[in-house]
Design a protein around this motif. Structure first.
Motif, PDB file in Angstrom:
ATOM      1  N   ILE A 200     -21.444   3.990   8.175  1.00  4.93           N
ATOM      2  CA  ILE A 200     -21.170   3.145   7.245  1.00  4.93           C
ATOM      3  C   ILE A 200     -19.757   2.279   6.371  1.00  4.93           C
ATOM      4  N   ILE A 201     -19.698   3.421   5.471  1.00  2.32           N
ATOM      5  CA  ILE A 201     -19.137   3.208   4.453  1.00  2.32           C
ATOM      6  C   ILE A 201     -18.228   4.128   4.908  1.00  2.32           C
ATOM      7  N   ILE A 202     -18.130   5.070   5.287  1.00  2.24           N
ATOM      8  CA  ILE A 202     -16.860   5.959   5.907  1.00  2.24           C
ATOM      9  C   ILE A 202     -15.996   5.466   7.157  1.00  2.24           C
ATOM     10  N   ALA A 203     -16.888   4.790   7.663  1.00  2.00           N
ATOM     11  CA  ALA A 203     -16.036   3.618   8.890  1.00  2.00           C
ATOM     12  C   ALA A 203     -15.197   2.787   8.255  1.00  2.00           C
ATOM     13  N   ALA A 204     -15.886   1.801   6.816  1.00  3.01           N
ATOM     14  CA  ALA A 204     -14.620   1.159   5.819  1.00  3.01           C
ATOM     15  C   ALA A 204     -13.824   1.781   5.474  1.00  3.01           C
ATOM     16  N   ILE A 205     -13.630   2.539   5.120  1.00  8.45           N
ATOM     17  CA  ILE A 205     -12.522   3.764   4.536  1.00  8.45           C
ATOM     18  C   ILE A 205     -11.446   3.775   5.573  1.00  8.45           C
ATOM     19  N   CYS A 206     -12.215   4.234   6.683  1.00  2.42           N
ATOM     20  CA  CYS A 206     -11.172   4.850   8.312  1.00  2.42           C
ATOM     21  C   CYS A 206     -10.738   2.891   7.986  1.00  2.42           C
ATOM     22  N   LEU A 207     -11.180   2.466   8.419  1.00  2.00           N
ATOM     23  CA  LEU A 207     -10.534   0.891   8.711  1.00  2.00           C
ATOM     24  C   LEU A 207      -9.680   1.054   7.136  1.00  2.00           C
ATOM     25  N   PHE A 208      -9.548   0.907   6.161  1.00  2.84           N
ATOM     26  CA  PHE A 208      -8.827   0.363   5.164  1.00  2.84           C
ATOM     27  C   PHE A 208      -7.635   1.551   5.614  1.00  2.84           C
ATOM     28  N   ALA A 209      -7.998   2.871   5.827  1.00  2.00           N
ATOM     29  CA  ALA A 209      -6.437   3.694   5.883  1.00  2.00           C
ATOM     30  C   ALA A 209      -5.407   3.423   7.215  1.00  2.00           C
ATOM     31  N   VAL A 210      -6.478   2.621   8.343  1.00  2.00           N
ATOM     32  CA  VAL A 210      -5.593   2.286   9.070  1.00  2.00           C
ATOM     33  C   VAL A 210      -4.356   1.009   8.461  1.00  2.00           C
ATOM     34  N   ALA A 211      -4.988   0.720   7.859  1.00  2.00           N
ATOM     35  CA  ALA A 211      -4.708  -1.055   7.086  1.00  2.00           C
ATOM     36  C   ALA A 211      -3.162  -0.439   6.266  1.00  2.00           C
ATOM     37  N   VAL A 212      -3.875   0.906   5.093  1.00  4.53           N
ATOM     38  CA  VAL A 212      -2.748   1.587   4.241  1.00  4.53           C
ATOM     39  C   VAL A 212      -1.431   2.405   4.959  1.00  4.53           C
ATOM     40  N   PHE A 213      -1.719   2.315   6.569  1.00  2.11           N
ATOM     41  CA  PHE A 213      -0.538   3.186   6.945  1.00  2.11           C
ATOM     42  C   PHE A 213       0.548   2.486   8.220  1.00  2.11           C
ATOM     43  N   MET A 214      -0.633   1.367   8.269  1.00  2.00           N
ATOM     44  CA  MET A 214       0.031  -0.103   8.986  1.00  2.00           C
ATOM     45  C   MET A 214       1.660  -0.327   7.583  1.00  2.00           C
ATOM     46  N   ILE A 215       0.390  -0.817   6.394  1.00  2.00           N
ATOM     47  CA  ILE A 215       1.155  -1.029   5.321  1.00  2.00           C
ATOM     48  C   ILE A 215       2.416  -0.774   4.737  1.00  2.00           C
ATOM     49  N   GLY A 216       2.235   0.751   5.111  1.00  2.00           N
ATOM     50  CA  GLY A 216       3.838   1.773   4.793  1.00  2.00           C
ATOM     51  C   GLY A 216       5.007   1.430   5.789  1.00  2.00           C
ATOM     52  N   GLY A 217       4.437   1.331   6.601  1.00  2.00           N
ATOM     53  CA  GLY A 217       4.790   1.103   8.632  1.00  2.00           C
ATOM     54  C   GLY A 217       5.977  -0.548   8.145  1.00  2.00           C
ATOM     55  N   VAL A 218       5.317  -1.240   7.566  1.00  2.00           N
ATOM     56  CA  VAL A 218       5.943  -2.670   6.674  1.00  2.00           C
ATOM     57  C   VAL A 218       6.755  -2.028   6.043  1.00  2.00           C
ATOM     58  N   ILE A 219       6.390  -1.427   4.669  1.00  2.00           N
ATOM     59  CA  ILE A 219       7.489  -1.126   3.449  1.00  2.00           C
ATOM     60  C   ILE A 219       8.718   0.284   3.604  1.00  2.00           C
ATOM     61  N   GLN A 220       8.232   0.316   4.844  1.00  2.00           N
ATOM     62  CA  GLN A 220       9.386   1.819   5.052  1.00  2.00           C
ATOM     63  C   GLN A 220      10.311   0.366   6.549  1.00  2.00           C
ATOM     64  N   ASP A 221      10.047  -0.360   6.789  1.00  2.00           N
ATOM     65  CA  ASP A 221      11.296  -1.391   7.829  1.00  2.00           C
ATOM     66  C   ASP A 221      12.291  -1.315   6.781  1.00  2.00           C
ATOM     67  N   VAL A 222      13.016  -0.901   7.139  1.00  2.00           N
ATOM     68  CA  VAL A 222      14.645  -1.229   6.341  1.00  2.00           C
ATOM     69  C   VAL A 222      15.410  -1.658   7.049  1.00  2.00           C
ATOM     70  N   ASP A 223      16.514  -2.717   6.716  1.00  2.00           N
ATOM     71  CA  ASP A 223      17.567  -3.108   8.081  1.00  2.00           C
ATOM     72  C   ASP A 223      18.284  -3.079   6.953  1.00  2.00           C
ATOM     73  N   TYR A 224      19.935  -1.389   7.551  1.00  2.00           N
ATOM     74  CA  TYR A 224      20.578  -0.964   6.877  1.00  2.00           C
ATOM     75  C   TYR A 224      22.114  -2.054   6.847  1.00  2.00           C
ATOM     76  N   HIS A 225      21.971  -2.700   8.060  1.00  2.00           N
ATOM     77  CA  HIS A 225      22.610  -4.164   8.591  1.00  2.00           C
ATOM     78  C   HIS A 225      23.182  -5.309   7.639  1.00  2.00           C
ATOM     79  N   ASP A 226      21.871  -5.670   6.631  1.00  2.00           N
ATOM     80  CA  ASP A 226      22.233  -6.368   5.533  1.00  2.00           C
ATOM     81  C   ASP A 226      22.678  -6.219   4.745  1.00  2.00           C
TER      82      ASP A 226
END
Length: 98
Positions: free
Chosen positions: A8-34
């Motif tokens: 259960i603990i490792i499964a929770a860590i996996c879910l956290f890791a997926v969230a970190v991955f998605m947060i990294g995608g949001v951080i990385q989303d850069v719009d150069y048109h600005d």
């Protein structure tokens, strides 16, 4: 700590890791048109800031991906181990009852 709690603990860590991955995608989303709306002198500083943000996002995604891979591999091995032990116990109970 038994294997079920560890699972259960490792499964929770996996879910956290997926969230970190998605947060990294949001951080990385850069719009150069600005950049086009900025004065020319401010564009270089804004571009550098966006590049830093992109790099931080990529690193965050890499960390999330590595944690996810390691976590899901561990969950797989742990679940196979738990299943094997459960099957052994069931077999032992079955042979004792005969």
């Amino acid at each position: 700590m038994n294997k079920e709690k560890l699972f259960i603990i490792i499964a929770a860590i996996c879910l956290f890791a997926v969230a970190v991955f998605m947060i990294g995608g949001v951080i990385q989303d850069v719009d150069y048109h600005d950049l086009a709306g900025l004065p020319l002198l401010e564009q270089k500083a804004a571009y550098d800031s966006m590049q830093t943000r992109k790099t931080v996002g990529e690193i965050t995604q890499l960390i999330g991906a590595i944690l996810s891979l390691a976590g899901f591999a561990t969950v797989t091995v742990l679940s196979l181990s738990i299943g094997h032990n459960t099957a052994k116990e069931a077999e032992k109970k079955f042979t004792e009852s005969k």
